[in-house]
Design a protein around this motif. Structure first.
Motif, short mmCIF file in Angstrom:
data_model
loop_
_atom_site.label_atom_id
_atom_site.label_comp_id
_atom_site.label_asym_id
_atom_site.label_seq_id
_atom_site.Cartn_x
_atom_site.Cartn_y
_atom_site.Cartn_z
N TYR A 387 1.00 -1.27 0.12
CA TYR A 387 0.07 -0.04 0.04
C TYR A 387 0.82 1.26 -0.13
O TYR A 387 0.64 2.36 -0.66
CB TYR A 387 -0.97 -0.19 1.08
CG TYR A 387 -2.19 -0.80 0.89
CD1 TYR A 387 -3.09 -0.95 0.06
CD2 TYR A 387 -2.53 -1.92 2.06
CE1 TYR A 387 -3.95 -1.84 -0.08
CE2 TYR A 387 -3.41 -2.86 1.92
CZ TYR A 387 -4.18 -2.78 1.00
OH TYR A 387 -5.36 -3.54 0.78
N GLN A 388 2.19 1.13 0.67
CA GLN A 388 2.96 2.50 0.81
C GLN A 388 3.53 2.57 -0.79
O GLN A 388 3.34 3.74 -1.29
CB GLN A 388 3.93 2.00 1.61
CG GLN A 388 5.05 3.28 1.59
CD GLN A 388 6.11 2.85 2.93
OE1 GLN A 388 6.65 1.83 2.97
NE2 GLN A 388 6.48 3.86 3.71
N HIS A 394 0.67 6.15 -7.21
CA HIS A 394 -0.55 7.05 -7.59
C HIS A 394 -0.25 8.63 -7.64
O HIS A 394 -0.80 9.48 -8.33
CB HIS A 394 -1.76 6.70 -6.60
CG HIS A 394 -2.51 5.74 -6.97
ND1 HIS A 394 -2.83 5.19 -8.12
CD2 HIS A 394 -2.78 4.52 -6.23
CE1 HIS A 394 -3.52 4.02 -8.42
NE2 HIS A 394 -3.37 3.73 -6.95
N GLU A 395 0.70 8.80 -6.26
CA GLU A 395 1.05 10.33 -6.35
C GLU A 395 1.98 10.69 -7.26
O GLU A 395 1.86 11.79 -8.08
CB GLU A 395 1.96 10.61 -5.17
CG GLU A 395 1.03 10.64 -3.88
CD GLU A 395 1.78 10.71 -2.60
OE1 GLU A 395 3.12 11.10 -2.65
OE2 GLU A 395 1.19 10.56 -1.37
N GLU A 405 -6.52 6.83 -1.04
CA GLU A 405 -7.23 5.49 -0.55
C GLU A 405 -5.98 4.40 0.00
O GLU A 405 -6.11 3.75 0.69
CB GLU A 405 -8.09 4.94 -1.77
CG GLU A 405 -9.04 5.90 -2.08
CD GLU A 405 -10.15 5.83 -0.56
OE1 GLU A 405 -10.31 4.59 0.04
OE2 GLU A 405 -10.86 6.81 -0.51
N SER A 406 -4.90 4.68 -0.96
CA SER A 406 -4.00 3.77 -0.60
C SER A 406 -3.25 4.10 0.64
O SER A 406 -2.83 3.19 1.42
CB SER A 406 -2.73 3.66 -1.93
OG SER A 406 -3.28 3.27 -2.98
N VAL A 413 -3.51 -0.81 7.67
CA VAL A 413 -2.57 -2.09 8.13
C VAL A 413 -1.78 -1.85 9.10
O VAL A 413 -1.47 -2.82 10.14
CB VAL A 413 -1.87 -2.37 6.83
CG1 VAL A 413 -0.85 -3.70 6.94
CG2 VAL A 413 -2.89 -3.17 5.66
N GLN A 414 -1.19 -0.76 9.40
CA GLN A 414 -0.05 -0.34 10.24
C GLN A 414 -0.69 -0.47 11.67
O GLN A 414 -0.34 -0.83 12.42
CB GLN A 414 0.49 1.01 9.99
CG GLN A 414 1.31 1.31 9.01
CD GLN A 414 2.59 0.55 9.17
OE1 GLN A 414 2.88 -0.67 8.78
NE2 GLN A 414 3.52 1.10 9.97
N GLN A 415 -1.94 -0.06 11.65
CA GLN A 415 -2.88 -0.03 13.15
C GLN A 415 -2.92 -1.54 13.55
O GLN A 415 -2.65 -1.97 14.45
CB GLN A 415 -4.06 0.64 12.83
CG GLN A 415 -5.06 0.70 14.08
CD GLN A 415 -4.26 1.44 15.40
OE1 GLN A 415 -3.58 2.23 14.81
NE2 GLN A 415 -4.63 0.98 16.60
#
Length: 727
Positions: A387-388, A394-395, A405-406, A413-415
């Protein structure tokens, strides 16, 4: 696994000649003992002894012949002679049919399964193991059954089915404990530790590896101890304690080379490559992985080849050799898929995505990310990185809504990763509550079937509820206690840091006082000699006074500069400047001095390298390093000053000939006022702060500086500066 064979040999005593029987009884334990420590020698002896067995032994006394063939095949597997082992095992497999010789057939199936595991053929291994399990299901063969369960666990571990792997291996451990086989218990604890390591439960992994290590120490099994130390090293690597990991893997490699198993040797080389890559020692890492890759290619082990190639691809990526990285990664992915090596496949897919990211192949990278995210059982660590990267892509494509969104998915996920530790801490409490809940349900069912005991059922229900509430209350108290312990631990850490800071400050003041006292004492003596006309040579006395005053001035100036950096007072005056011109300027200053001291200075640098830096400060660093080299290198020595550009950095190295420094000195050489007493003397006039100031200047430039051993026999200082400074 094979201890019962000595007893079985006795049944054929009447059918053997006296000499054959005596020879078989005496030789077999010796060969088995050699198998654990010197498999090569064991193979030589068992091959010779098999040739000496007479026809009666082969045709009637299957126990003797099979026992030696079993040792022969096991030795071949240990030495990586997999094709020879499979060929020999297939002969046994055809010799013993399952109806008349179920145990021999099952043992042969186990040997074939182990051999196929060595070449990553997990499906063939699974087929042989399941057939063997069927053959011994109703037989009293606990040792063989334990080995079959353990190898089923290993096969499922290779297929990344860790839940099944854990179930089978725990069952193997239970059987080994029942029959009190310490050797098997040690091995199975080790296997369970590996599985827990793979699923991220490091606490349980360490517990099992430590139990395995204790048992292996009791047995004096060097290979077993090496396996445990190797796996503990792997956990240290996962916990980023790289120095400890490096030490454990080096010890494992020494033992593996002694025993000669190419798979074990290659694995140790691979782990050393991973640790050295994490330490940014890419050349050392590449050397290790190439040695490991050559070994597994020689025995044609697809899964191991894939793993070694995945490490090599990561190294090439770190070295910015993207073409080589992609080629190695593609080959690794193909082999991982064919060998069903799920863990390696996921790692290689992530490496390919990072290569595409580095090559600006945005569409390809995004497509690969979607494919990987769709894979079943993908771990949170992989999801987090995917996701990172997806957000960054996307950026880069300016699709900002998708990037947001990513980022959200990444944060989620980090949480989850953060909460995982808390869940582990409360898992035992949850299991206890679940047991109470199940007991209560059973109680209710029993009461429904016996309406005449309704009052007793209500009483049991109330008691169960009270117990449940007490357990929940106990759980809450445990959580509160844990939180308080964590707070107390944090407070203790802060107090220790404050105490350490105070101790360092006091030590620094003491060191500075000592450094100032030495020239002041000499200065005082010189002045007193002049005052009382004790100095016959007045001019020499004044020269000595002037020298000591200069030494004091230099020391105070260095202390002042060091304090400026510590307090962020000194500001850098950065501008675009040619590193080549800076090096050339420093070189011209030092050529006469080096020539005067009969010392050779060699300069190698690339052309047209310009970066943002404070030229005067960087020049100060180079002058300090060259002054050190000139002062501390033996007469007639050599100094090399080199510069080259790599991976978005400029690396400037200053290395010289003997004398060198010890490993401990290399780690402490940047400490304030630290001197290496054996080779660095206060008589040479240094303040002891020069290298500390150099380090502060480089850190202020967002770079790094470190010391290492030089191939010339002395010390090598490496300065890395980013080609683009961040703001």
């Amino acid at each position: 696994m094979r201890h019962y064979l000595l007893c079985q040999i006795a049944f054929g005593i009447g059918l053997l000649s006296v000499s054959s029987f005596t020879w078989a009884i005496q030789s077999l334990p010796e060969v088995k003992a050699l198998l654990a420590l010197q498999p090569k020698l064991a193979l030589e002896q068992v091959t010779s002894k098999l040739d000496e067995l007479d026809n009666d032994t082969l045709s009637v006394n299957h126990e003797v012949w099979f026992a030696y063939k079993e040792v022969e095949i096991t030795a071949q597997i240990k030495l990586g002679l997999i094709e020879e082992a499979i060929t020999s095992a297939l002969v046994l497999y055809a010799t013993y049919d399952p109806d008349n010789f179920p145990i021999y057939r099952a043992k042969t199936g186990l040997l074939l399964a182990v051999a196929n595991q060595s070449t990553s053929k997990s499906q063939q291994s699974l087929t042989y193991l399941k057939e063997a399990m069927t053959l011994v299901a109703d037989k009293d063969e606990p040792e063989l059954l334990a080995d079959l369960y353990a190898n089923l666990g290993r096969t499922y571990r290779y297929r990344a089915d860790y839940q099944q792997a854990l179930i089978y291996t725990i069952r193997a451990l239970e059987i080994a404990s029942e029959i009190k086989n310490t050797s098997k218990q040690a091995n199975f604890h080790n296997q369970i530790g590996v599985i827990y390591d793979y699923i991220g439960n490091f606490e349980s992994a360490l517990q099992h590896h430590e139990r395995s290590l204790r048992l292996q120490q009791q047995l004096g099994d060097q290979q077993g101890m090496s396996n445990s130390l190797y796996n503990i090293g792997e956990i240290y690597r996962d916990l980023n304690q790289l120095t400890l990991a490096l030490s454990h893997f080096r010890q494992a490699l020494v033992v593996d080379k002694l025993l000669g198993n190419p798979i074990h040797i290659a694995n140790s080389h691979g782990k050393l490559a991973q640790v050295n890559m994490s330490l940014n020692k890419l050349a050392v890492a590449k050397s290790h992985v190439e040695q490991g890759l050559a070994l597994v290619r020689a025995i044609n082990a697809p899964s191991d080849i894939s793993w070694q190639l995945s490490i090599l691809a990561s190294i090439y990526l770190a070295m910015d050799e993207l073409g080589q990285a992609k080629s190695s990664a593609n080959e690794a992915l193909e082999l991982a898929i064919s060998a069903s090596a799920k863990r390696t496949e996921r790692s290689v897919r992530l490496t390919l995505i990072e290569i595409a990211f580095a090559q600006q192949a945005n569409s390809d990278a995004l497509q690969q990310i979607e494919v990987m995210l769709s894979l079943p059982g993908i771990g949170r660590t992989y999801q987090s990185r995917l996701y990172q990267l997806q957000a960054a892509l996307h950026e880069r494509n300016k699709t900002f809504e998708a990037a947001i969104e990513s980022h959200k998915a990444y944060q989620a996920v980090q949480q989850q990763l953060f909460e995982h530790l808390n869940k582990q801490q409360t898992e035992r409490l949850k299991k206890s509550v679940e047991v109470v809940r199940q007991d209560q349900e059973l109680s209710l069912l029993q009461k429904e079937k016996a309406l005449q005991k309704a009052s007793l059922a209500n009483l049991e229900l109330q008691r169960g509820i009270v117990i449940l509430l007490l357990l929940l209350l106990f759980g809450v108290l445990c959580l509160i206690f844990t939180r308080q312990k964590q707070k107390q631990r944090l407070f203790d850490v802060k107090a220790k840091l404050l105490a350490d800071n105070l101790e360092q400050k006091n030590r620094l003041l003491a060191d500075v006082s000592h450094e100032l006292r030495t020239p002041l004492t000499a200065l005082k003596l010189s002045v007193e000699a002049l005052q009382f006309n004790l100095e016959p040579n007045i001019e020499r006395a004044y020269t000595k006074v002037h020298s000591k005053i200069s030494q004091l001035d230099n020391l105070i100036a260095d202390i002042y500069r060091s304090a400026q950096y510590d307090n962020n007072v000194l500001r850098l005056d950065k501008e675009a400047f040619s590193v080549n011109a800076l090096i050339e300027d420093v070189e011209q200053d030092f050529i006469p001095r080096y020539a005067q001291n009969k010392h050779r200075l060699t300069v190698n640098s690339q052309d047209n390298v310009t970066i943002e830096l404070d030229s005067e400060r960087i020049k100060q660093v180079l002058i300090n390093l060259l002054n050190n080299s000139l002062a501390y290198t033996n007469e007639g020595g050599e100094t090399r000053l080199s510069m080259y550009e790599t991976q978005g950095e400029i690396e400037i190295t200053v290395e010289d000939s003997a004398p060198g420094l010890t490993d401990e000195d290399l780690t402490r050489v940047f400490e304030r006022l630290y001197r290496c007493e054996e080779s660095r003397s206060r008589d040479l006039g240094g303040s002891g702060l020069g290298l500390s100031i150099c380090q502060q200047i480089i850190l202020a430039h967002e770079g790094r500086i470190y010391a290492d051993h030089s191939l010339l026999g002395g010390v090598k200082f490496v300065v890395s500066l980013p080609t683009k400074s961040s703001h």
